[in-house]
Design a protein around this motif. Structure first.
Motif, PDB file in Angstrom:
ATOM      1  N   ASP A  89       0.908  -1.327  -0.085  1.00 36.88           N
ATOM      2  CA  ASP A  89      -0.119  -0.057   0.130  1.00 36.88           C
ATOM      3  C   ASP A  89       0.917   1.367  -0.053  1.00 36.88           C
ATOM      4  N   LYS A  90       0.383   2.262  -0.678  1.00 39.02           N
ATOM      5  CA  LYS A  90       1.202   3.499  -0.740  1.00 39.02           C
ATOM      6  C   LYS A  90       0.539   4.246   0.539  1.00 39.02           C
ATOM      7  N   TYR A 134       1.543   0.184  -4.358  1.00 41.92           N
ATOM      8  CA  TYR A 134       2.757  -0.007  -5.289  1.00 41.92           C
ATOM      9  C   TYR A 134       2.713  -1.448  -5.992  1.00 41.92           C
ATOM     10  N   GLU A 135       3.026  -1.644  -6.971  1.00 35.51           N
ATOM     11  CA  GLU A 135       3.629  -2.845  -7.241  1.00 35.51           C
ATOM     12  C   GLU A 135       5.206  -2.915  -7.682  1.00 35.51           C
ATOM     13  N   PHE A 136       5.885  -3.665  -7.117  1.00 34.35           N
ATOM     14  CA  PHE A 136       7.289  -3.671  -7.263  1.00 34.35           C
ATOM     15  C   PHE A 136       7.762  -5.263  -8.100  1.00 34.35           C
ATOM     16  N   CYS A 137       8.423  -4.955  -8.895  1.00 37.41           N
ATOM     17  CA  CYS A 137       8.991  -6.187  -9.586  1.00 37.41           C
ATOM     18  C   CYS A 137      10.584  -5.921  -9.793  1.00 37.41           C
ATOM     19  N   LEU A 138      11.331  -6.793  -9.341  1.00 40.19           N
ATOM     20  CA  LEU A 138      12.903  -6.659  -9.385  1.00 40.19           C
ATOM     21  C   LEU A 138      13.257  -7.926 -10.134  1.00 40.19           C
ATOM     22  N   SER A 139      14.254  -7.686 -11.232  1.00 44.52           N
ATOM     23  CA  SER A 139      14.589  -9.029 -11.929  1.00 44.52           C
ATOM     24  C   SER A 139      16.043  -8.755 -12.323  1.00 44.52           C
ATOM     25  N   VAL A 140      16.637  -9.919 -12.476  1.00 44.44           N
ATOM     26  CA  VAL A 140      18.000  -9.747 -13.121  1.00 44.44           C
ATOM     27  C   VAL A 140      18.094 -10.703 -14.284  1.00 44.44           C
ATOM     28  N   ASP A 199       5.331   0.552  -9.848  1.00 43.24           N
ATOM     29  CA  ASP A 199       4.245   0.931 -10.670  1.00 43.24           C
ATOM     30  C   ASP A 199       3.347   1.287  -9.435  1.00 43.24           C
ATOM     31  N   HIS A 200       2.695   2.593  -9.574  1.00 40.24           N
ATOM     32  CA  HIS A 200       1.670   3.129  -8.696  1.00 40.24           C
ATOM     33  C   HIS A 200       0.194   3.041  -9.483  1.00 40.24           C
ATOM     34  N   HIS A 201      -0.704   2.257  -8.599  1.00 42.94           N
ATOM     35  CA  HIS A 201      -2.245   2.116  -8.985  1.00 42.94           C
ATOM     36  C   HIS A 201      -2.870   2.812  -8.003  1.00 42.94           C
ATOM     37  N   ALA A 202      -3.524   3.563  -8.611  1.00 42.85           N
ATOM     38  CA  ALA A 202      -4.472   4.685  -7.640  1.00 42.85           C
ATOM     39  C   ALA A 202      -5.712   4.379  -8.276  1.00 42.85           C
ATOM     40  N   GLY A 203      -6.606   3.935  -7.251  1.00 42.85           N
ATOM     41  CA  GLY A 203      -8.261   3.873  -7.602  1.00 42.85           C
ATOM     42  C   GLY A 203      -8.599   2.800  -8.544  1.00 42.85           C
ATOM     43  N   ALA A 204      -9.902   2.813  -9.015  1.00 44.30           N
ATOM     44  CA  ALA A 204     -10.385   2.037  -9.940  1.00 44.30           C
ATOM     45  C   ALA A 204      -9.881   2.109 -11.362  1.00 44.30           C
ATOM     46  N   ASP A 205      -9.143   3.269 -11.898  1.00 44.04           N
ATOM     47  CA  ASP A 205      -8.586   3.356 -12.999  1.00 44.04           C
ATOM     48  C   ASP A 205      -7.285   2.880 -13.217  1.00 44.04           C
TER      49      ASP A 205
END
Length: 274
Positions: A164-165, A179-185, A199-205
């Motif tokens: 949660d932000k 927030y959605e975090f994705c770390l890759s190598v 990535d920041h997801h805010a609300g239904a949009d």
């Protein structure tokens, strides 16, 4: 394919890009070249490492440097520095088995000045406990001098982790959503290439902001230091200038402005199941 970090325990530097894209109410995106440090924090505390890397060690005045007090609660090296803070933070979150190497991905000080929008602490289990990634701490700073940590529990390379932000970063984003975090190598051309996506997801949009920091990791030596200083002069000052120039652009486009709320509650947020 995600291979995970496969680095010898010595300081590295990553050359790559930062990409940022906003989806609404107006579209705005930018991509800049940059670099960051990748430091094996437990190894750097040993006497052997200090002898081996005497030409570049933490907490020394250099054109490009790292100082413990720029992280966590500002502990001095004599108090264990940023690593002692991190270990205490993990213990407070019930993570007691991250005794292996800790790799810190962070922006350096350049000519004594630092601003670190986000640093990532990659915390591993000890080899006798099977090794492997145990936790990631995303340490976030805003331009008001405040700091917040998102603790990603039991992450896996290439998989998305949600939190949660709860921390104000930009006046053009409300403190809501997640927030959605994705770390890759991935390994190519003889280098580990790391990608940190937030990535920041805010609300239904859905997604409001997409940010990605990438870099090809190389040993930190005179050649790579020279490339950093000549190729990206005053890099940390440029980070702050770009933050404010992009904010001015959004203001001119009449993107809604949100004042910074008073800080309440804890300064640590745990990841949540996706």
């Amino acid at each position: 394919m995600n291979a995970g970090l496969n680095l010898p325990p010595r300081p590295h530097i990553g050359f790559g890009q930062v990409h940022h894209a906003r989806t609404r109410p107006v579209r705005n995106q930018f991509t800049y070249g940059n670099y960051f440090l990748m430091l094996p924090m437990r190894t750097l505390q040993t006497a052997a490492a200090q002898d081996a890397h005497a030409g570049w060690m933490p907490n020394r005045a250099r054109l490009l440097s790292f100082h413990d007090r720029d992280h966590g609660d500002g502990r001095a090296p004599a108090q264990g520095g940023a690593l002692a803070w991190l270990d205490a933070l993990l213990q407070s979150q019930g993570i007691a088995d991250a005794h292996g190497e800790v790799w810190l991905q962070t922006y350096p000080r350049v000519l004594g000045y630092a601003f670190k929008p986000v640093s990532f602490w990659y915390c591993f289990r000890s080899p006798d406990a099977g090794g492997g990634l145990r936790a990631i701490v995303a340490e976030v700073n805003n331009t008001f001098g405040e700091r917040h940590c998102y603790v990603l529990d039991a992450p896996q390379w290439g998989q998305t982790v949600r939190a949660d932000k709860v921390f104000h970063v930009s006046p053009f984003c409300e403190v809501k959503g997640h927030y959605e975090f994705c770390l890759s190598v991935n390994r190519s051309d003889g280098h580990d290439n790391i990608s940190a996506r937030v990535d920041h997801h805010a609300g239904a949009d859905g997604m409001l902001l997409h940010t990605r920091i990438t870099g090809a990791l190389q040993p930190l030596n005179r050649k790579t230091l020279r490339h950093a200083m000549l190729g990206y002069p005053l890099m940390t000052l440029a980070v702050v200038w770009r933050i404010h120039s992009q904010a001015l652009r959004l203001w001119r486009q009449r993107v809604p402005f949100f004042r910074k709320p008073e800080r309440t509650g804890p300064v640590v947020t745990r990841s949540t199941p996706t």
